[in-house]
Design an enzyme around this catalytic site. Structure first.
Site, PDB file in Angstrom:
ATOM      1  N   LYS A 122      47.580  51.510  36.114  1.00 28.02           N
ATOM      2  CA  LYS A 122      46.678  51.554  37.276  1.00 28.02           C
ATOM      3  C   LYS A 122      46.737  52.901  37.990  1.00 28.02           C
ATOM      4  O   LYS A 122      45.794  53.275  38.670  1.00 28.02           O
ATOM      5  CB  LYS A 122      47.014  50.424  38.258  1.00 28.02           C
ATOM      6  CG  LYS A 122      46.542  49.056  37.781  1.00 28.02           C
ATOM      7  CD  LYS A 122      46.585  48.049  38.918  1.00 28.02           C
ATOM      8  CE  LYS A 122      46.099  46.684  38.460  1.00 28.02           C
ATOM      9  NZ  LYS A 122      46.316  45.655  39.472  1.00 28.02           N
ATOM     10  N   LYS A 126      39.587  40.997  24.571  1.00 27.87           N
ATOM     11  CA  LYS A 126      39.778  39.818  25.409  1.00 27.87           C
ATOM     12  C   LYS A 126      38.622  39.677  26.402  1.00 27.87           C
ATOM     13  O   LYS A 126      38.153  40.676  26.933  1.00 27.87           O
ATOM     14  CB  LYS A 126      41.074  40.036  26.206  1.00 27.87           C
ATOM     15  CG  LYS A 126      41.958  38.834  26.309  1.00 27.87           C
ATOM     16  CD  LYS A 126      43.276  39.210  26.946  1.00 27.87           C
ATOM     17  CE  LYS A 126      43.171  39.225  28.450  1.00 27.87           C
ATOM     18  NZ  LYS A 126      44.431  39.098  29.153  1.00 27.87           N
ATOM     19  N   LYS A 144      37.540  40.062  33.387  1.00 27.89           N
ATOM     20  CA  LYS A 144      36.777  40.121  34.636  1.00 27.89           C
ATOM     21  C   LYS A 144      36.117  41.476  34.814  1.00 27.89           C
ATOM     22  O   LYS A 144      35.117  41.601  35.487  1.00 27.89           O
ATOM     23  CB  LYS A 144      37.732  39.943  35.825  1.00 27.89           C
ATOM     24  CG  LYS A 144      38.230  38.547  36.042  1.00 27.89           C
ATOM     25  CD  LYS A 144      39.286  38.551  37.154  1.00 27.89           C
ATOM     26  CE  LYS A 144      39.909  37.180  37.299  1.00 27.89           C
ATOM     27  NZ  LYS A 144      41.096  37.204  38.157  1.00 27.89           N
TER      28      LYS A 144
HETATM   29  P1  AMP Z   1      43.524  37.949  35.038  1.00 24.84           P
HETATM   30  O1  AMP Z   1      42.068  37.673  34.897  1.00 24.84           O
HETATM   31  O2  AMP Z   1      43.940  39.062  34.140  1.00 24.84           O
HETATM   32  O3  AMP Z   1      43.985  38.062  36.463  1.00 24.84           O
HETATM   33  O4  AMP Z   1      44.288  36.687  34.429  1.00 24.84           O
HETATM   34  C1  AMP Z   1      44.523  35.475  35.089  1.00 24.84           C
HETATM   35  C2  AMP Z   1      45.090  34.499  34.084  1.00 24.84           C
HETATM   36  O5  AMP Z   1      44.118  34.149  33.084  1.00 24.84           O
HETATM   37  C3  AMP Z   1      46.283  35.069  33.327  1.00 24.84           C
HETATM   38  O6  AMP Z   1      47.308  34.104  33.295  1.00 24.84           O
HETATM   39  C4  AMP Z   1      45.782  35.348  31.920  1.00 24.84           C
HETATM   40  O7  AMP Z   1      46.737  35.079  30.943  1.00 24.84           O
HETATM   41  C5  AMP Z   1      44.606  34.396  31.762  1.00 24.84           C
HETATM   42  N1  AMP Z   1      43.521  35.063  30.995  1.00 24.84           N
HETATM   43  C6  AMP Z   1      42.823  36.160  31.370  1.00 24.84           C
HETATM   44  N2  AMP Z   1      41.896  36.483  30.443  1.00 24.84           N
HETATM   45  C7  AMP Z   1      42.031  35.585  29.423  1.00 24.84           C
HETATM   46  C8  AMP Z   1      41.354  35.380  28.166  1.00 24.84           C
HETATM   47  N3  AMP Z   1      40.342  36.150  27.762  1.00 24.84           N
HETATM   48  N4  AMP Z   1      41.768  34.347  27.394  1.00 24.84           N
HETATM   49  C9  AMP Z   1      42.761  33.543  27.796  1.00 24.84           C
HETATM   50  N5  AMP Z   1      43.428  33.654  28.960  1.00 24.84           N
HETATM   51  C10 AMP Z   1      43.076  34.675  29.776  1.00 24.84           C
END
Ligand code: AMP
Ligand code: TRP
Length: 326
Positions: A111, A192, A195
């Site tokens: 970051k 992946k 967001k």
């Molecule tokens: P984040 O969006 O990175 O803040 O992730 C929040 C939670 O969602 C975390 O525990 C990640 O492991 C899970 N997560 C985020 N993106 C994915 C994805 N594409 N597939 C599965 N789990 C995800």
């Protein structure tokens, strides 16, 4: 091994990856664990935020938690900044941490990369996360594998303090969300679903309307073979869509392969649109009901009170062992 704690940042739109990879497991865990789910707004301000949007996002994420099935009678749901122990323990832990170990955190390095000045909050981020976890005598922390380094730091701090000041904190363990549950981007199944990806059609957010869902699925990248067969390596696009299908239906991968034998991707995708739209409908409905309600505020206030009751004695224990206060 019963106390579960996890935190989610109030930023961006919660998508299918978050739901299938994380939230669904949070809902399952509450059946036989004592779960605490926190919306970590103090972590969100480690980068610039628009105050109005931040407040909206906090409530959006809280309402989504409840909409997907987190039950405030079984679990504690609250906003981090409502329990002052997080900030306080954050400082106390800071005094047992080293700049060297914090400099090695990959999230901080990523970051901060290329930036002329890096906010101190970003540097301290993992210590605040350790405070979140240790404040509740947490046994298990369900998180994505990307958080492993932060969990290890939390464990190091815990052991360091227990060795130096006597038994103070419970040693937590990470429970890493299943890799198999990874949902890939619809426009590029080698990445992946995220967001922050630029193309909005790369993801389906839980609150997307039918036309957006339809567009994203119908345009999803597949291969030119036209055969519905699961093979994550050779056919990642259709396999990713099959994973999503399975998550929203009673069918297994084999059932789907059989059902669509001799049929093309068009037929499969059309059905998938219906399945996802129907699957998300009750979540959207519950979200709409609760998002602007007094009930949501009450649940978060009650959650903060219950969290605070657990946090205060833990904080006192540490202060006592440290010798601060009177
Ligand atoms: P984040 O969006 O990175 O803040 O992730 C929040 C939670 O969602 C975390 O525990 C990640 O492991 C899970 N997560 C985020 N993106 C994915 C994805 N594409 N597939 C599965 N789990 C995800
Ligand atoms: N750092 C986590 C993330 O980005 C969010 C988080 C903050 C968290 N505090 C936590 C997760 C405590 C688990 C436990 O996903």
């Amino acid at each position: 091994m019963n106390r579960v704690f996890s935190g989610v940042q109030p930023t961006g739109n919660i998508h299918l990856g978050n739901y299938l990879g994380a939230l669904k497991q949070f809902v399952e865990l509450q059946e036989d664990h004592d779960c605490i789910y926190c919306i970590v707004d103090l972590h969100a301000i480690t980068v610039a935020q628009d105050p109005k949007e931040l407040r909206e996002s906090i409530l959006d994420v809280a309402a989504l938690y409840l909409a997907v099935g987190v039950d405030p009678k079984k679990s504690i749901v609250f906003v981090q900044s409502s329990v002052s122990g997080h900030s306080e323990l954050g400082w106390l832990l800071t005094c047992s941490s080293y700049t060297g170990e914090l400099s090695r955190m990959t999230q901080f390095k990523d970051k901060g990369k290329g930036k002329e000045s890096v906010p101190t909050g970003l540097f301290m981020y993992p210590v605040l996360m350790a405070a979140d976890i240790l404040l509740y005598d947490t046994n298990v922390v369900p998180v994505g594998i990307d958080q492993k380094q932060h969990i290890e730091l939390t464990r190091d701090l815990c052991n360091r303090i227990n060795n130096k000041y006597g038994d103070t904190f419970v040693l937590p363990e990470g429970r890493y969300l299943k890799e198999g549950a990874k949902i890939m981007a619809l426009d590029d199944p080698t990445k992946k679903m995220s967001k922050s990806a630029e193309n909005p059609l790369s993801r389906i957010s839980l609150l997307d309307d039918e036309s957006k869902i339809k567009k994203a699925i119908m345009k999803a990248t597949t291969d030119s073979e036209g055969v519905i067969k699961f093979d994550m390596e050779k056919k990642p696009g259709i396999s990713n869509l099959m994973n999503i299908y399975v998550s929203f239906s009673d069918l297994s991968i084999e059932d789907i392969e059989k059902k669509y034998e001799g049929k093309g991707y068009g037929d499969f995708k059309k059905d998938l649109v219906t399945i996802v739209v129907d699957g998300l409908a009750p979540i959207k409905k519950r979200f709409e009901e609760i998002r602007h309600s007094d009930e949501l505020i009450e649940i978060l206030r009650d959650g903060a009170n219950r969290a605070n009751e657990i946090a205060v004695p833990v904080l006192e224990r540490f202060k006592n062992n440290l010798g601060v206060g009177i």
